[in-house]
Design a protein around this motif. Structure first.
Motif, PDB file in Angstrom:
ATOM      1  N   TYR A 438      33.016 -27.184 -36.898  1.00  0.00           N
ATOM      2  CA  TYR A 438      33.700 -26.221 -36.030  1.00  0.00           C
ATOM      3  C   TYR A 438      32.810 -25.801 -34.857  1.00  0.00           C
ATOM      4  O   TYR A 438      33.234 -25.801 -33.692  1.00  0.00           O
ATOM      5  N   PHE A 439      31.564 -25.446 -35.147  1.00  0.00           N
ATOM      6  CA  PHE A 439      30.658 -25.029 -34.073  1.00  0.00           C
ATOM      7  C   PHE A 439      30.342 -26.195 -33.140  1.00  0.00           C
ATOM      8  O   PHE A 439      30.203 -26.007 -31.928  1.00  0.00           O
ATOM      9  N   LEU A 440      30.241 -27.410 -33.691  1.00  0.00           N
ATOM     10  CA  LEU A 440      29.985 -28.569 -32.852  1.00  0.00           C
ATOM     11  C   LEU A 440      31.156 -28.818 -31.904  1.00  0.00           C
ATOM     12  O   LEU A 440      30.963 -29.104 -30.715  1.00  0.00           O
ATOM     13  N   GLY A 441      32.384 -28.693 -32.407  1.00  0.00           N
ATOM     14  CA  GLY A 441      33.549 -28.849 -31.540  1.00  0.00           C
ATOM     15  C   GLY A 441      33.602 -27.787 -30.460  1.00  0.00           C
ATOM     16  O   GLY A 441      33.973 -28.067 -29.311  1.00  0.00           O
ATOM     17  N   HIS A 442      33.222 -26.563 -30.837  1.00  0.00           N
ATOM     18  CA  HIS A 442      33.194 -25.484 -29.838  1.00  0.00           C
ATOM     19  C   HIS A 442      32.167 -25.780 -28.746  1.00  0.00           C
ATOM     20  O   HIS A 442      32.440 -25.583 -27.550  1.00  0.00           O
ATOM     21  N   LEU A 443      30.999 -26.277 -29.138  1.00  0.00           N
ATOM     22  CA  LEU A 443      29.960 -26.593 -28.153  1.00  0.00           C
ATOM     23  C   LEU A 443      30.363 -27.766 -27.270  1.00  0.00           C
ATOM     24  O   LEU A 443      29.993 -27.812 -26.091  1.00  0.00           O
ATOM     25  N   GLY A 450      31.128 -24.832 -15.147  1.00  0.00           N
ATOM     26  CA  GLY A 450      31.868 -26.077 -15.008  1.00  0.00           C
ATOM     27  C   GLY A 450      31.113 -27.320 -15.415  1.00  0.00           C
ATOM     28  O   GLY A 450      31.676 -28.416 -15.366  1.00  0.00           O
ATOM     29  N   ARG A 451      29.859 -27.187 -15.828  1.00  0.00           N
ATOM     30  CA  ARG A 451      29.060 -28.336 -16.244  1.00  0.00           C
ATOM     31  C   ARG A 451      28.971 -28.389 -17.759  1.00  0.00           C
ATOM     32  O   ARG A 451      28.939 -27.349 -18.421  1.00  0.00           O
ATOM     33  N   PRO A 452      28.926 -29.602 -18.368  1.00  0.00           N
ATOM     34  CA  PRO A 452      28.920 -29.717 -19.842  1.00  0.00           C
ATOM     35  C   PRO A 452      27.719 -29.021 -20.466  1.00  0.00           C
ATOM     36  O   PRO A 452      26.590 -29.165 -20.003  1.00  0.00           O
ATOM     37  N   TYR A 453      27.985 -28.295 -21.538  1.00  0.00           N
ATOM     38  CA  TYR A 453      26.978 -27.453 -22.189  1.00  0.00           C
ATOM     39  C   TYR A 453      26.027 -28.262 -23.060  1.00  0.00           C
ATOM     40  O   TYR A 453      24.881 -27.848 -23.270  1.00  0.00           O
TER      41      TYR A 453
END
Length: 506
Positions: A438-443, A450-453
């Protein structure tokens, strides 16, 4: 759009009402100001044609007495405000008749001089009194190696600390006033020929669109302009180190400074940057890389260790080795609580000690943390409320969470341990896996301006891995991060390192 940026009809009506209130006469403004005890309004002398108005708590009285009053003498009673402006040895002076501008200037430390001949026009003279503390050591991001300067609450002093490290004309600052009541000065800083225009426009536009009454600290700006307001993870780095700000500016990032705040915001950022201390760049690359990997392992251990204890003891006894099973059974033989309740008691105790230590004075807080941890831990084991094995695990997990260099991410690590605990109690190791997914999907969905986290891990950018999970030598980092989309991606021209033949004396 973001919730703080939307303006409904009632807000527009309120703005219209405020504009009507601003269309007041100068006489009404002075009458309103005189209601405050720190506002001073007087005629210089009985024969003088000048009235002087100012807030004595906002101005430097020495400027008034040494550089203004000596020029308002009896022999110059009939000179105009324009001639007086030309005679004053002060550069920042202006003649204004707009009442709203007069109000704004007086509230920021200007002296207003009014002539009897023209009561509608005012000569405004800058006499701002700047109260600030001296530049001190970093308290949150302290480092053994490297500079020992930290930001203060003065915006001008903070800009000086940055420009001292980047003495180039390409370093641009855009100042914006935010907050209906506070009129807080917010500075957006970037290097023009390096930073991406989309990143600059995103930050500037979001700050300009803020519709809030009071902005008192940079952390409030960070909450409002973040991409995801409901995420636990910070999307901009909050730093008190000018050297770190200078470093990220040279990478093409944007910095936000707020007057009254000793912290700067930098972005766009990634998750791995929260686990890299700026001190890493002052150490040799093998040592810095090892330290980063140790921090990542410590964070993983802090999140997963207590949940693993609960999940294994509740559902998966068969995973425990025989040699370890007997000591665990012996340590829990007198404990009347199930593992989940035992873990919650210790975790909450640790959080209480942390909060108590943070809110108390420094010396008392350190004493409370050390003595309280020893006394409560020993008493809990002796009373049979918890096992000594879990006490060791919780203490190590709390210690590992302190290795996070950025304070905001440390708070996140403290909180996400509890969802893992609950998942371990409900479904065992499968629950831990579900919680991790779940946390991985959130990240994966999260972004910073606007840039990937999760860059450069996802999307995978092999060239940016040189300064992420580990740090390679300086001569290999000739490119700026790809996700910044900078105008000049090259930091320097790499030299071809040839293996030199040693002299016979070497």
């Amino acid at each position: 759009m973001f919730p703080f940026f939307k303006k409904n009809s009632s807000q527009n009506q309120q703005h219209n009402a405020e504009e009507k209130n601003n269309d007041i006469q100068l006489e009404e403004l002075l009458k309103q100001c005189k209601q405050s005890s720190d506002f001073t309004s007087y005629r210089y002398s009985q024969t003088s044609p000048y009235y002087i108005h100012y807030y004595k708590t906002l101005i430097d009285i020495d400027i008034l007495q040494k550089h203004i009053l000596p020029f308002i003498t009896e022999g110059q009673n009939h000179i105009s405000l324009f001639d007086l402006k030309e005679n004053l040895p002060i550069d920042n002076t202006e003649l204004i008749s707009n009442v709203k501008e007069i109000q704004e200037k007086m509230m920021t430390g200007y002296i207003a001089i009014q002539s009897i001949a023209n009561l509608e026009e005012v000569l405004l003279i800058s006499a701002v009194s700047i109260e600030k503390r001296a530049v001190s050591l970093p308290e949150v991001e302290y480092s053994v190696v490297g500079p020992k300067e930290a930001f203060v609450e003065s915006l001008d002093a903070n800009l000086n600390l940055i420009r001292k490290r980047l003495p180039i004309p390409e370093l641009v600052t855009q100042e914006i006033k935010v907050g209906r009541l506070t009129k807080t000065r917010v500075a957006v800083i970037y290097i023009k020929d390096i930073a991406n225009e989309d990143n600059i426009n995103t930050v500037v536009q979001r700050i300009k669109d803020i519709d809030y009454d009071s902005i008192l600290d940079s952390s409030m700006i960070a909450q409002i302009i973040s991409d995801n307001h409901n995420s636990l993870f910070p999307q901009m780095i909050d730093t008190e180190r000018p050297d770190r700000v200078a470093g990220v500016l040279s990478e093409g990032k944007i910095t936000v400074l707020v007057d009254g705040s000793p912290h700067a915001l930098t972005g766009p950022t990634t998750l791995v940057e929260f686990f890299s201390a700026f001190e890493d760049y002052f150490l040799s690359w093998p040592i810095a890389s090892i330290f980063r990997l140790v921090r990542l392992f410590a964070v993983f251990f802090s999140v997963i260790s207590t949940a693993m204890y609960v999940g294994v003891l509740t559902y998966h006894y068969e995973m425990i080795p025989q040699n370890l099973l007997n000591p665990l059974a012996a340590s829990r033989s007198g404990v009347p609580f199930p593992p989940i309740l035992e873990a919650f008691i210790l975790e909450l105790t640790i959080e209480l000690l942390r909060e108590a230590g943070a809110r108390l004075p420094t010396k008392i807080g350190q004493t409370i943390g050390i003595v309280g941890g020893i006394v409560i831990g020993t008493a809990a084991v002796q009373a049979g409320l918890t096992s000594n094995v879990l006490l060791i695990i919780v203490a190590l997990a709390a210690l590992a969470s302190f290795t996070t260099p950025v304070y905001q991410m440390g708070n996140v690590i403290r909180l996400i341990r509890f969802p893992f605990l609950i998942s371990a109690q409900l479904f065992g190791l499968i629950g831990i896996a579900f919680c991790f997914a779940y946390f991985l999907g959130h990240l994966l969905k999260l972004s910073s301006l606007g840039r990937p986290y999760l860059a450069p891990v996802y999307p995978l950018r092999l060239k940016d891995l040189k300064d992420s999970l580990f740090r390679l030598p300086m001569y290999m980092q000739n490119k700026r991060p790809l996700q910044m989309r900078t105008h000049t991606p090259d930091r320097f021209q790499p030299k071809h390192h040839k293996k030199m033949k040693r002299d016979i004396e070497e």
